[in-house]
Design a protein around this motif. Sequence first.
Motif, PDB file in Angstrom:
ATOM      1  N   VAL A  92      18.291   0.249  -6.234  1.00  0.00           N
ATOM      2  CA  VAL A  92      19.640   0.032  -5.714  1.00  0.00           C
ATOM      3  C   VAL A  92      20.591  -0.332  -6.853  1.00  0.00           C
ATOM      4  O   VAL A  92      21.675   0.229  -6.981  1.00  0.00           O
ATOM      5  CB  VAL A  92      19.634  -1.052  -4.619  1.00  0.00           C
ATOM      6  N   ASP A  93      20.178  -1.293  -7.683  1.00  0.00           N
ATOM      7  CA  ASP A  93      20.966  -1.695  -8.847  1.00  0.00           C
ATOM      8  C   ASP A  93      20.026  -2.376  -9.835  1.00  0.00           C
ATOM      9  O   ASP A  93      18.807  -2.294  -9.682  1.00  0.00           O
ATOM     10  CB  ASP A  93      22.152  -2.598  -8.446  1.00  0.00           C
ATOM     11  N   ASP A  94      20.591  -3.040 -10.837  1.00  0.00           N
ATOM     12  CA  ASP A  94      19.756  -3.679 -11.863  1.00  0.00           C
ATOM     13  C   ASP A  94      18.940  -4.846 -11.335  1.00  0.00           C
ATOM     14  O   ASP A  94      18.014  -5.309 -12.002  1.00  0.00           O
ATOM     15  CB  ASP A  94      20.622  -4.172 -13.024  1.00  0.00           C
ATOM     16  N   ARG A  95      19.234  -5.327 -10.138  1.00  0.00           N
ATOM     17  CA  ARG A  95      18.568  -6.514  -9.607  1.00  0.00           C
ATOM     18  C   ARG A  95      17.880  -6.309  -8.266  1.00  0.00           C
ATOM     19  O   ARG A  95      17.449  -7.280  -7.651  1.00  0.00           O
ATOM     20  CB  ARG A  95      19.572  -7.667  -9.471  1.00  0.00           C
ATOM     21  N   SER A  96      17.764  -5.063  -7.787  1.00  0.00           N
ATOM     22  CA  SER A  96      17.098  -4.863  -6.501  1.00  0.00           C
ATOM     23  C   SER A  96      16.552  -3.445  -6.344  1.00  0.00           C
ATOM     24  O   SER A  96      17.064  -2.506  -6.940  1.00  0.00           O
ATOM     25  CB  SER A  96      18.041  -5.193  -5.337  1.00  0.00           C
ATOM     26  N   VAL A  97      15.503  -3.355  -5.544  1.00  0.00           N
ATOM     27  CA  VAL A  97      14.822  -2.095  -5.229  1.00  0.00           C
ATOM     28  C   VAL A  97      14.531  -2.093  -3.738  1.00  0.00           C
ATOM     29  O   VAL A  97      14.116  -3.115  -3.175  1.00  0.00           O
ATOM     30  CB  VAL A  97      13.491  -1.958  -6.002  1.00  0.00           C
ATOM     31  N   ARG A  98      14.739  -0.951  -3.085  1.00  0.00           N
ATOM     32  CA  ARG A  98      14.392  -0.804  -1.669  1.00  0.00           C
ATOM     33  C   ARG A  98      13.130   0.041  -1.571  1.00  0.00           C
ATOM     34  O   ARG A  98      13.043   1.101  -2.178  1.00  0.00           O
ATOM     35  CB  ARG A  98      15.535  -0.146  -0.901  1.00  0.00           C
ATOM     36  N   VAL A  99      12.146  -0.430  -0.798  1.00  0.00           N
ATOM     37  CA  VAL A  99      10.871   0.269  -0.636  1.00  0.00           C
ATOM     38  C   VAL A  99      10.637   0.544   0.843  1.00  0.00           C
ATOM     39  O   VAL A  99      10.737  -0.364   1.672  1.00  0.00           O
ATOM     40  CB  VAL A  99       9.698  -0.569  -1.205  1.00  0.00           C
ATOM     41  N   ASP A 100      10.349   1.797   1.163  1.00  0.00           N
ATOM     42  CA  ASP A 100       9.960   2.194   2.513  1.00  0.00           C
ATOM     43  C   ASP A 100       8.463   2.477   2.491  1.00  0.00           C
ATOM     44  O   ASP A 100       7.984   3.191   1.608  1.00  0.00           O
ATOM     45  CB  ASP A 100      10.709   3.458   2.956  1.00  0.00           C
ATOM     46  N   PHE A 101       7.747   1.929   3.461  1.00  0.00           N
ATOM     47  CA  PHE A 101       6.304   2.152   3.502  1.00  0.00           C
ATOM     48  C   PHE A 101       5.820   2.183   4.935  1.00  0.00           C
ATOM     49  O   PHE A 101       6.503   1.727   5.847  1.00  0.00           O
ATOM     50  CB  PHE A 101       5.557   1.091   2.688  1.00  0.00           C
ATOM     51  N   GLU A 102       4.631   2.755   5.132  1.00  0.00           N
ATOM     52  CA  GLU A 102       4.018   2.747   6.456  1.00  0.00           C
ATOM     53  C   GLU A 102       2.615   2.164   6.362  1.00  0.00           C
ATOM     54  O   GLU A 102       1.931   2.312   5.352  1.00  0.00           O
ATOM     55  CB  GLU A 102       4.019   4.122   7.104  1.00  0.00           C
ATOM     56  N   VAL A 103       2.249   1.490   7.430  1.00  0.00           N
ATOM     57  CA  VAL A 103       0.958   0.814   7.514  1.00  0.00           C
ATOM     58  C   VAL A 103       0.214   1.378   8.715  1.00  0.00           C
ATOM     59  O   VAL A 103       0.766   1.480   9.810  1.00  0.00           O
ATOM     60  CB  VAL A 103       1.140  -0.709   7.682  1.00  0.00           C
ATOM     61  N   THR A 104      -1.032   1.760   8.499  1.00  0.00           N
ATOM     62  CA  THR A 104      -1.918   2.174   9.587  1.00  0.00           C
ATOM     63  C   THR A 104      -2.926   1.051   9.777  1.00  0.00           C
ATOM     64  O   THR A 104      -3.677   0.726   8.860  1.00  0.00           O
ATOM     65  CB  THR A 104      -2.631   3.497   9.260  1.00  0.00           C
ATOM     66  N   ASN A 105      -2.918   0.468  10.974  1.00  0.00           N
ATOM     67  CA  ASN A 105      -3.748  -0.701  11.248  1.00  0.00           C
ATOM     68  C   ASN A 105      -4.590  -0.453  12.495  1.00  0.00           C
ATOM     69  O   ASN A 105      -4.163  -0.758  13.601  1.00  0.00           O
ATOM     70  CB  ASN A 105      -2.855  -1.930  11.435  1.00  0.00           C
ATOM     71  N   PRO A 106      -5.804   0.112  12.325  1.00  0.00           N
ATOM     72  CA  PRO A 106      -6.630   0.408  13.497  1.00  0.00           C
ATOM     73  C   PRO A 106      -7.064  -0.840  14.266  1.00  0.00           C
ATOM     74  O   PRO A 106      -7.329  -0.773  15.449  1.00  0.00           O
ATOM     75  CB  PRO A 106      -7.836   1.149  12.937  1.00  0.00           C
ATOM     76  N   GLY A 107      -7.107  -1.994  13.606  1.00  0.00           N
ATOM     77  CA  GLY A 107      -7.532  -3.220  14.280  1.00  0.00           C
ATOM     78  C   GLY A 107      -6.443  -3.838  15.133  1.00  0.00           C
ATOM     79  O   GLY A 107      -6.715  -4.643  16.017  1.00  0.00           O
ATOM     80  N   GLY A 108      -5.183  -3.505  14.869  1.00  0.00           N
ATOM     81  CA  GLY A 108      -4.076  -4.042  15.650  1.00  0.00           C
ATOM     82  C   GLY A 108      -3.784  -5.502  15.384  1.00  0.00           C
ATOM     83  O   GLY A 108      -3.108  -6.150  16.166  1.00  0.00           O
ATOM     84  N   THR A 109      -4.257  -6.060  14.275  1.00  0.00           N
ATOM     85  CA  THR A 109      -4.019  -7.463  13.957  1.00  0.00           C
ATOM     86  C   THR A 109      -2.787  -7.605  13.078  1.00  0.00           C
ATOM     87  O   THR A 109      -2.297  -6.639  12.502  1.00  0.00           O
ATOM     88  CB  THR A 109      -5.230  -8.066  13.213  1.00  0.00           C
ATOM     89  N   ALA A 110      -2.282  -8.812  12.971  1.00  0.00           N
ATOM     90  CA  ALA A 110      -1.143  -9.082  12.096  1.00  0.00           C
ATOM     91  C   ALA A 110      -1.597  -9.003  10.642  1.00  0.00           C
ATOM     92  O   ALA A 110      -2.711  -9.420  10.295  1.00  0.00           O
ATOM     93  CB  ALA A 110      -0.574 -10.457  12.394  1.00  0.00           C
ATOM     94  N   LEU A 111      -0.736  -8.445   9.785  1.00  0.00           N
ATOM     95  CA  LEU A 111      -1.050  -8.291   8.371  1.00  0.00           C
ATOM     96  C   LEU A 111       0.056  -8.891   7.531  1.00  0.00           C
ATOM     97  O   LEU A 111       1.167  -9.104   8.001  1.00  0.00           O
ATOM     98  CB  LEU A 111      -1.181  -6.811   8.005  1.00  0.00           C
ATOM     99  N   THR A 112      -0.247  -9.129   6.270  1.00  0.00           N
ATOM    100  CA  THR A 112       0.750  -9.493   5.282  1.00  0.00           C
ATOM    101  C   THR A 112       0.622  -8.528   4.128  1.00  0.00           C
ATOM    102  O   THR A 112      -0.442  -8.420   3.521  1.00  0.00           O
ATOM    103  CB  THR A 112       0.546 -10.935   4.786  1.00  0.00           C
ATOM    104  N   CYS A 113       1.701  -7.790   3.840  1.00  0.00           N
ATOM    105  CA  CYS A 113       1.693  -6.805   2.762  1.00  0.00           C
ATOM    106  C   CYS A 113       2.458  -7.354   1.569  1.00  0.00           C
ATOM    107  O   CYS A 113       3.509  -7.968   1.730  1.00  0.00           O
ATOM    108  CB  CYS A 113       2.316  -5.497   3.215  1.00  0.00           C
TER     109      CYS A 113
END
Length: 119
Positions: free
Chosen positions: A50-71
């Motif tokens: 975005v600029d010298d001090r920030s980045v935007r990241v788009d990602f997808e998570v596949t979670n077969p267990g259906g539990t809460a995660l921390t990425c």
Amino acid sequence: MPLPRPAPGTAKWWVVGAVGIALGVAMSIYWGLHATVGLPTWQTVSYKVVDDRSVRVDFEVTNPGGTALTCTVQALAQDFSTVGTVRVAVPASGNERSEHRVTLRTTSRAVTGEVRTCE
């Protein structure tokens, strides 16, 4: 040129060796699949500096267990040093796949952003 025959009396050891190798290969395949099936996977879809001090990241998570995660999402500089890190909570849901977008603040200009881990 014909192949040489094994010495007399050693055929049973050739059979034992072949069966042992086959069992070893089968066990390796089983353990490899057992260690990875059902675990969450993630993929960085895109990133934008975005600029010298920030980045935007788009990602997808596949979670077969259906539990809460921390990425853990990180931004990297040109020399591959980490210039920004953020932990994103991915809530438990009935959907196996979910898409997320996060903007990271960085200490200096980043050239890329990626998902490091999801646990």
